[in-house]
Write a protein that holds these residues in place. Structure first.
Motif, PDB file in Angstrom:
ATOM      1  N   SER A  56      -5.317   2.034   3.647  1.00  9.69           N
ATOM      2  CA  SER A  56      -3.905   1.750   3.886  1.00  9.69           C
ATOM      3  C   SER A  56      -3.121   2.120   2.637  1.00  9.69           C
ATOM      4  CB  SER A  56      -3.695   0.274   4.229  1.00  9.69           C
ATOM      5  OG  SER A  56      -4.130  -0.554   3.153  1.00  9.69           O
ATOM      6  N   GLY A  57      -1.786   2.198   2.767  1.00 10.68           N
ATOM      7  CA  GLY A  57      -0.987   2.545   1.601  1.00 10.68           C
ATOM      8  C   GLY A  57       0.493   2.498   1.900  1.00 10.68           C
ATOM      9  N   GLU A  58       1.283   2.768   0.874  1.00  9.88           N
ATOM     10  CA  GLU A  58       2.727   2.808   1.027  1.00  9.88           C
ATOM     11  C   GLU A  58       3.333   3.766   0.009  1.00  9.88           C
ATOM     12  OE1 GLU A  58       5.030  -0.604  -0.030  1.00  9.88           O
ATOM     13  OE2 GLU A  58       3.595  -1.265  -1.551  1.00  9.88           O
ATOM     14  N   ASP A 108      -3.494   5.240  -7.232  1.00 13.38           N
ATOM     15  CA  ASP A 108      -2.119   5.711  -7.394  1.00 13.38           C
ATOM     16  C   ASP A 108      -2.162   7.231  -7.328  1.00 13.38           C
ATOM     17  OD1 ASP A 108      -0.717   3.238  -7.882  1.00 13.38           O
ATOM     18  OD2 ASP A 108      -1.693   3.177  -9.832  1.00 13.38           O
ATOM     19  N   ASP A 150      -7.735   6.610  -9.560  1.00 13.99           N
ATOM     20  CA  ASP A 150      -8.344   5.545  -8.760  1.00 13.99           C
ATOM     21  C   ASP A 150      -9.254   4.662  -9.598  1.00 13.99           C
ATOM     22  OD1 ASP A 150     -11.102   6.912  -8.611  1.00 13.99           O
ATOM     23  OD2 ASP A 150      -9.836   8.405  -7.645  1.00 13.99           O
ATOM     24  N   VAL A 159       2.568   7.354  -4.260  1.00 17.09           N
ATOM     25  CA  VAL A 159       2.020   6.449  -3.251  1.00 17.09           C
ATOM     26  C   VAL A 159       0.948   5.561  -3.875  1.00 17.09           C
ATOM     27  CG1 VAL A 159       2.465   8.084  -1.374  1.00 17.09           C
ATOM     28  CG2 VAL A 159       0.212   8.059  -2.473  1.00 17.09           C
ATOM     29  N   LYS A 160       0.767   4.400  -3.278  1.00 14.14           N
ATOM     30  CA  LYS A 160      -0.361   3.527  -3.592  1.00 14.14           C
ATOM     31  C   LYS A 160      -1.237   3.440  -2.357  1.00 14.14           C
ATOM     32  CE  LYS A 160       1.400   0.452  -7.227  1.00 14.14           C
ATOM     33  NZ  LYS A 160       0.387   0.889  -8.214  1.00 14.14           N
ATOM     34  N   VAL A 161      -2.531   3.598  -2.560  1.00 12.87           N
ATOM     35  CA  VAL A 161      -3.498   3.574  -1.468  1.00 12.87           C
ATOM     36  C   VAL A 161      -4.635   2.637  -1.865  1.00 12.87           C
ATOM     37  CG1 VAL A 161      -5.127   4.970  -0.127  1.00 12.87           C
ATOM     38  CG2 VAL A 161      -2.924   5.939  -0.787  1.00 12.87           C
ATOM     39  N   LYS A 162      -5.190   1.960  -0.901  1.00 13.63           N
ATOM     40  CA  LYS A 162      -6.361   1.131  -1.194  1.00 13.63           C
ATOM     41  C   LYS A 162      -7.369   1.220  -0.066  1.00 13.63           C
ATOM     42  CE  LYS A 162      -4.506  -3.263   0.571  1.00 13.63           C
ATOM     43  NZ  LYS A 162      -4.223  -4.693   0.232  1.00 13.63           N
TER      44      LYS A 162
END
Length: 428
Positions: free
Chosen positions: A351-353, A384, A336, A368-371
């Motif tokens: 949120s993420g995908e 990540d 991060d 996954v990517k999260v923010k």
């Protein structure tokens, strides 16, 4: 601000980054030392695991409910593995070379340090009864320009956490940002930012997110069912309050290396590290660390108000990832970057995908990517991560650390036990 307080703050923020200190700090690169940190928690217990989890806003029954946890693959409560960051019994080891120690004494004294993220690799669970030790060393050091404070030092430090069985539990590479308090104070980049305000409707919207935010638990997320490009469910953290800071400390964070001390212990600590104490508006020497709950001191170094520890958001994201993984998954990697401050009153929307899925060394990994995005629409943390999931044909295997690092951990623990035995003989 009263004249005396202003003078005290100006004195405390007068330290500067010097080329001499930077060169001295480079002498420490690549040197691993046994960590002598005497954390509040030496050994994990069901109680302190639960307290730490609650301090991170984490009520996952895998960490907090022994009866529930008995029915999982783990056979009982396990800690959020990032708790490794606050569990440490002092480790015995060979001392730093005397010449290097003399040359690096008081390096970066009075310089402001904060954590701006890093990378965790998780290898083994932490059970009640596990004692953790660690060895650590600086890996890289770079001087960079800083829009907040003129110039900054970016230092990567590796910390290897091992249990009493000499198993590597986790490896943490964290990014320390060292800045001049004086320059940050004078630039005051964020000084006009106003605290966030909330009406009942705004709180209700946050409550709606929390109401849908539950751990996956025993509902397995299979590798075959992960779809690249699919969004992750939303979550939230905050709004940030002083209570959040207090409960995070109660979970075990923030007591080393400088220390939050009370009464006679406060007196002794001031004698030990006087520059860490700056008088408050009542003339009382208090910790520089209080910028996380004292807005007057935060403003003295260029921030509009108090703000969180970056490590808090790392733990909040880890909570989110483990909720997604479920009881049978394993969060293997979390990288991060902390991009913005999280000020008192700020809320972080998560949120993420899913960005990929792959097989690696026997692990079925979903990337996954999260923010985290605050109420002003600013991305404050980018992450990540890689989650090991069960397949419909086999359970999750735990990842293996690099062979060289495993051997290093065994040697460090062997040296600890050797020195510990010698110490015991000397006392008998």
């Amino acid at each position: 601000m009263k004249d005396e307080l202003k003078k005290e703050f100006e004195k405390a923020t007068a330290y500067e980054l010097t080329d001499h200190d930077i060169e001295r700090a480079r002498l420490l690169l690549g040197i691993d030392l046994a960590a002598r940190d005497n954390e509040q928690i030496h050994t994990a217990t069901a109680d302190n695991i639960r307290t730490f989890a609650y301090g991170c806003g984490n009520d996952n029954p895998l960490h907090c409910d022994p009866e529930y946890a008995e029915s999982t693959r783990w056979g009982g409560v396990i800690a959020p593995t990032m708790m490794a960051g606050v569990v440490n019994r002092p480790m015995l080891g060979d001392a730093l070379d005397a010449d290097i120690k003399a040359q690096t004494k008081s390096v970066f004294r009075g310089i402001h340090v904060f954590i701006s993220g890093g990378e965790w690799l998780f290898y083994r669970p932490i059970y009640p009864g596990d004692t953790l030790y660690s060895f650590t060393g600086a890996e890289t050091l770079e001087v960079q320009p800083s829009e907040f404070a003129g110039r900054k030092v970016n230092r990567i430090t590796r910390q290897v956490k091992i249990n009493q069985r000499a198993e590597i539990v986790a490896v943490y590479r964290y990014r320390e940002i060292l800045t001049e308090r004086k320059t940050a104070r004078e630039k005051g980049k964020y000084s006009k930012l106003e605290p966030a305000k909330y009406d009942d409707e705004a709180i209700a919207k946050i409550d709606e997110i929390y109401a849908q935010d539950v751990p996956r638990g025993a509902d397995r997320w299979y590798f075959e069912d992960a779809v690249v490009g699919a969004p992750l469910r939303p979550s939230a953290s905050g709004p940030l309050t002083t209570t959040d800071i207090v409960t995070f400390h109660a979970g075990g964070y923030g007591w080393v290396p400088y220390g939050l001390r009370v009464g006679r212990y406060w007196h002794k600590n001031r004698k030990r590290i006087a520059p860490f104490y700056i008088k408050n508006e009542n003339g009382i020497p208090d910790v520089a660390q209080r910028l996380h709950w004292d807005s007057a001191w935060a403003q003295a170094i260029g921030n509009p108000m108090a703000y969180d520890y970056g490590v808090m958001r790392e733990n909040y994201v880890y909570r989110y990832l483990t909720d997604l993984a479920g009881d049978d998954g394993w969060v293997y990697r979390q990288y991060d970057e902390i991009r913005k401050f999280n000020y008192m009153g700020d809320v972080q929307f998560i949120s993420g995908e899913i960005t990929g899925k792959r097989e690696d060394a026997g692990l079925n990994l979903v990337d996954v990517k999260v923010k985290m995005t605050n109420q002003r629409g600013e991305d404050t943390l980018l992450c990540d991560a890689s989650i090991a999931l069960p397949s419909k044909h086999k359970p999750v295997l735990l990842p293996e650390p690099p062979a060289e690092l495993k051997e290093r951990a065994i040697r460090m623990m062997a040296r600890h036990w050797e020195l510990n035995a010698a110490r015991r003989r000397g006392k008998s």
